[in-house]
Enzyme design. Structure first.
Site, PDB file in Angstrom:
ATOM      1  N   TYR A   3      15.878   1.118  -5.252  1.00  0.00           N
ATOM      2  CA  TYR A   3      14.885   0.431  -4.433  1.00  0.00           C
ATOM      3  C   TYR A   3      13.613   0.245  -5.256  1.00  0.00           C
ATOM      4  O   TYR A   3      13.146   1.185  -5.920  1.00  0.00           O
ATOM      5  CB  TYR A   3      14.571   1.225  -3.167  1.00  0.00           C
ATOM      6  CG  TYR A   3      13.597   0.505  -2.260  1.00  0.00           C
ATOM      7  CD1 TYR A   3      14.040  -0.479  -1.384  1.00  0.00           C
ATOM      8  CD2 TYR A   3      12.237   0.778  -2.308  1.00  0.00           C
ATOM      9  CE1 TYR A   3      13.156  -1.168  -0.567  1.00  0.00           C
ATOM     10  CE2 TYR A   3      11.339   0.100  -1.500  1.00  0.00           C
ATOM     11  CZ  TYR A   3      11.808  -0.872  -0.626  1.00  0.00           C
ATOM     12  OH  TYR A   3      10.925  -1.559   0.165  1.00  0.00           O
ATOM     13  N   GLU A  32       4.554   5.349   1.107  1.00  0.00           N
ATOM     14  CA  GLU A  32       5.868   5.458   1.735  1.00  0.00           C
ATOM     15  C   GLU A  32       6.916   4.637   0.987  1.00  0.00           C
ATOM     16  O   GLU A  32       8.113   4.880   1.117  1.00  0.00           O
ATOM     17  CB  GLU A  32       5.786   5.018   3.208  1.00  0.00           C
ATOM     18  CG  GLU A  32       5.739   3.513   3.441  1.00  0.00           C
ATOM     19  CD  GLU A  32       4.403   2.871   3.079  1.00  0.00           C
ATOM     20  OE1 GLU A  32       4.354   1.625   2.965  1.00  0.00           O
ATOM     21  OE2 GLU A  32       3.411   3.609   2.912  1.00  0.00           O
ATOM     22  N   LYS A  33       6.444   3.675   0.171  1.00  0.00           N
ATOM     23  CA  LYS A  33       7.384   2.888  -0.647  1.00  0.00           C
ATOM     24  C   LYS A  33       8.152   3.790  -1.614  1.00  0.00           C
ATOM     25  O   LYS A  33       9.278   3.467  -2.006  1.00  0.00           O
ATOM     26  CB  LYS A  33       6.625   1.812  -1.424  1.00  0.00           C
ATOM     27  CG  LYS A  33       5.844   0.838  -0.565  1.00  0.00           C
ATOM     28  CD  LYS A  33       5.024  -0.103  -1.413  1.00  0.00           C
ATOM     29  CE  LYS A  33       4.128  -0.993  -0.560  1.00  0.00           C
ATOM     30  NZ  LYS A  33       3.072  -0.224   0.159  1.00  0.00           N
ATOM     31  N   ASN A  66       3.408  -8.264   1.777  1.00  0.00           N
ATOM     32  CA  ASN A  66       2.136  -8.625   1.153  1.00  0.00           C
ATOM     33  C   ASN A  66       2.412  -9.243  -0.222  1.00  0.00           C
ATOM     34  O   ASN A  66       2.463  -8.548  -1.233  1.00  0.00           O
ATOM     35  CB  ASN A  66       1.244  -7.397   1.037  1.00  0.00           C
ATOM     36  CG  ASN A  66      -0.144  -7.731   0.493  1.00  0.00           C
ATOM     37  OD1 ASN A  66      -0.502  -8.902   0.340  1.00  0.00           O
ATOM     38  ND2 ASN A  66      -0.911  -6.704   0.198  1.00  0.00           N
ATOM     39  N   ARG A  93       3.161  -6.338  -9.477  1.00  0.00           N
ATOM     40  CA  ARG A  93       4.509  -6.128  -8.961  1.00  0.00           C
ATOM     41  C   ARG A  93       5.231  -7.454  -8.737  1.00  0.00           C
ATOM     42  O   ARG A  93       6.447  -7.536  -8.921  1.00  0.00           O
ATOM     43  CB  ARG A  93       4.461  -5.308  -7.672  1.00  0.00           C
ATOM     44  CG  ARG A  93       3.841  -6.002  -6.472  1.00  0.00           C
ATOM     45  CD  ARG A  93       3.885  -5.111  -5.249  1.00  0.00           C
ATOM     46  NE  ARG A  93       3.391  -5.779  -4.043  1.00  0.00           N
ATOM     47  CZ  ARG A  93       3.346  -5.209  -2.853  1.00  0.00           C
ATOM     48  NH1 ARG A  93       3.750  -3.958  -2.710  1.00  0.00           N
ATOM     49  NH2 ARG A  93       2.904  -5.869  -1.801  1.00  0.00           N
ATOM     50  N   TYR A 136      -1.956   7.328  -6.026  1.00  0.00           N
ATOM     51  CA  TYR A 136      -1.613   6.379  -4.976  1.00  0.00           C
ATOM     52  C   TYR A 136      -0.153   5.981  -5.088  1.00  0.00           C
ATOM     53  O   TYR A 136       0.208   5.030  -5.767  1.00  0.00           O
ATOM     54  CB  TYR A 136      -2.518   5.145  -5.053  1.00  0.00           C
ATOM     55  CG  TYR A 136      -2.326   4.166  -3.916  1.00  0.00           C
ATOM     56  CD1 TYR A 136      -2.626   4.519  -2.605  1.00  0.00           C
ATOM     57  CD2 TYR A 136      -1.846   2.878  -4.140  1.00  0.00           C
ATOM     58  CE1 TYR A 136      -2.457   3.633  -1.553  1.00  0.00           C
ATOM     59  CE2 TYR A 136      -1.680   1.969  -3.098  1.00  0.00           C
ATOM     60  CZ  TYR A 136      -1.983   2.355  -1.813  1.00  0.00           C
ATOM     61  OH  TYR A 136      -1.815   1.471  -0.767  1.00  0.00           O
ATOM     62  N   GLU A 157      -5.685   3.907   2.445  1.00  0.00           N
ATOM     63  CA  GLU A 157      -5.547   2.685   1.658  1.00  0.00           C
ATOM     64  C   GLU A 157      -6.200   2.880   0.287  1.00  0.00           C
ATOM     65  O   GLU A 157      -7.125   3.674   0.128  1.00  0.00           O
ATOM     66  CB  GLU A 157      -6.188   1.515   2.377  1.00  0.00           C
ATOM     67  CG  GLU A 157      -5.520   1.151   3.694  1.00  0.00           C
ATOM     68  CD  GLU A 157      -4.115   0.607   3.506  1.00  0.00           C
ATOM     69  OE1 GLU A 157      -3.853  -0.013   2.466  1.00  0.00           O
ATOM     70  OE2 GLU A 157      -3.283   0.804   4.400  1.00  0.00           O
TER      71      GLU A 157
END
Length: 389
Positions: free
Chosen positions: A271, A285-286, A225, A232, A282, A166
């Site tokens: 996407y 998986e996005k 989230n 974002r 950082y 994280e």
């Protein structure tokens, strides 16, 4: 009366000349003087002329110098000897998983088939603590039992490994962690055991030729989230004013199953790979899931320069390349109408492919392997400063 000299009278002359001739032949064959026998240094002599007195002086001086500086004693030739093969000291390493990361269990026998790592025995049996060479602690699962563990005697050669995937914004700082751990395993490139969320690797012969999946949607985003203060979220709200976005997730009451995930994402031309926080290295998986599936990621995270350290520059679109969300929307619409230009974002797939990380398993196996190969002393004194600043 003139008397003819007898043969015996020449012997005292012929014998020395014969010996001198033989010596000269042997000398020339084996000695190879630096001054030619047929031309003398600094004394020009035709190859058909006999050496002059000056030439003989040079030869005599050179011969005297070389015979006094070279040792012609026959010596035993010393050949390099092969390095003795060290005795087989292969040691199995016991590596303890203190808590399963997020409760996710993995195959403790998979280090060899997955990564080619031998000699690592993974276990979650805490009774093995005293003989374990290393212990893996997942940051989000460290609880009260960790405080009790700090009070127990600790094997002097045991390595404690801090694992966290994280970002600092999503990880609680803990002052107890300084000078407690020996190694770190993390998405950051400067961690001791680097395990990113995914990698770009060369294709192998067994890989099937890549084909762009059929597309029935232009832009997609899956998010759970939702925080209106996140960059974002603000960017999405503005972008959606200029282009249609198929949004899924808890916030939009459009839940999707893991089985449907691949089908939905593969059908999108673009996407939104928007990270929930922005930190060096950082990207999660996005980013890698769309690359694996066959969709162009539009990224919001660290700088383009940081992304390009790990993925091809023409494999993604960065929001920072545009002056505004509206300008980005215009570019996406253009690519939608120009298939040939759109397909250039997949050129890298001719030589590379994308893979995801094995969460937990890869951290444990690679940490165990490092401990097995490296016996040096190591303590991480300032974990909090390194990670949280």
């Amino acid at each position: 009366m003139t008397t003819k000299p007898s043969v015996g009278s020449y012997q005292h002359v012929l014998l020395p000349l014969f010996l001198l001739f033989c010596f000269g032949g042997v000398f020339y064959t084996y000695y190879k003087p630096t001054v030619s026998w047929f031309s003398c240094s600094n004394v020009p002599v035709s190859s058909h002329e006999v050496c002059s007195d000056e030439c003989l002086k040079v030869l005599t001086a050179n011969f005297t110098q070389n015979t006094t500086t070279h040792n012609y004693t026959t010596q035993k030739l010393l050949l390099p000897q092969p390095t003795p093969k060290p005795a087989d000291t292969e040691e199995n390493i016991t590596f303890l998983i203190w808590t399963w990361p997020f409760g996710f269990k993995f195959d403790v026998k998979a280090c060899s088939p997955q990564f080619g790592i031998e000699g690592c025995q993974l276990t979650d049996d805490r009774s093995q603590y005293d003989k374990a060479h290393g212990v893996l602690f997942h940051h989000r699962d460290i609880g009260g039992d960790f405080t009790e563990l700090l009070k127990r005697p600790r094997p002097p050669h045991q390595k404690w490994v801090w694992m966290n995937m994280e970002s600092p914004d999503n990880s609680g700082r803990n002052d107890r962690f300084d000078a407690v751990f020996n190694l770190t395993t993390n998405y950051r490139r400067d961690s001791d055991v680097w395990v990113p969320y995914g990698r770009i690797i060369e294709i192998s012969e067994k890989d099937k030729p890549f084909k762009i999946p059929p597309k029935d949607k232009l832009v997609c985003w899956i998010v759970s989230n939702w925080n209106p203060n996140f960059r974002r979220v603000k960017f999405f709200n503005e972008l959606s004013k200029h282009i249609k976005i198929e949004a899924y997730g808890r916030h939009f009451n459009r839940y999707i199953s893991s089985e449907d995930y691949r089908t939905i994402v593969s059908g999108c031309k673009f996407y939104l790979s928007f990270e929930n926080s922005i930190h060096k290295d950082y990207f999660t998986e996005k980013l890698f899931n769309p690359l694996i599936i066959g969709t162009v990621p539009v990224v919001l995270g660290p700088s383009r320069e940081n992304y390009e350290e790990f993925i091809p520059a023409d494999a993604f679109i960065h929001v920072d390349d545009f002056k505004s969300p509206q300008e980005l929307a215009e570019r996406l619409k253009f690519l939608d109408q120009n298939q040939e230009v759109y397909e250039r974002y997949f050129t890298w797939r001719q030589h590379f492919t994308a893979i995801g990380a094995h969460f937990g398993l890869e951290h444990a196996c690679r940490s165990c392997d490092l401990i097995k190969r490296n016996k040096s002393y190591r303590v991480f004194k300032n974990l909090n400063k390194w990670y949280w600043g």
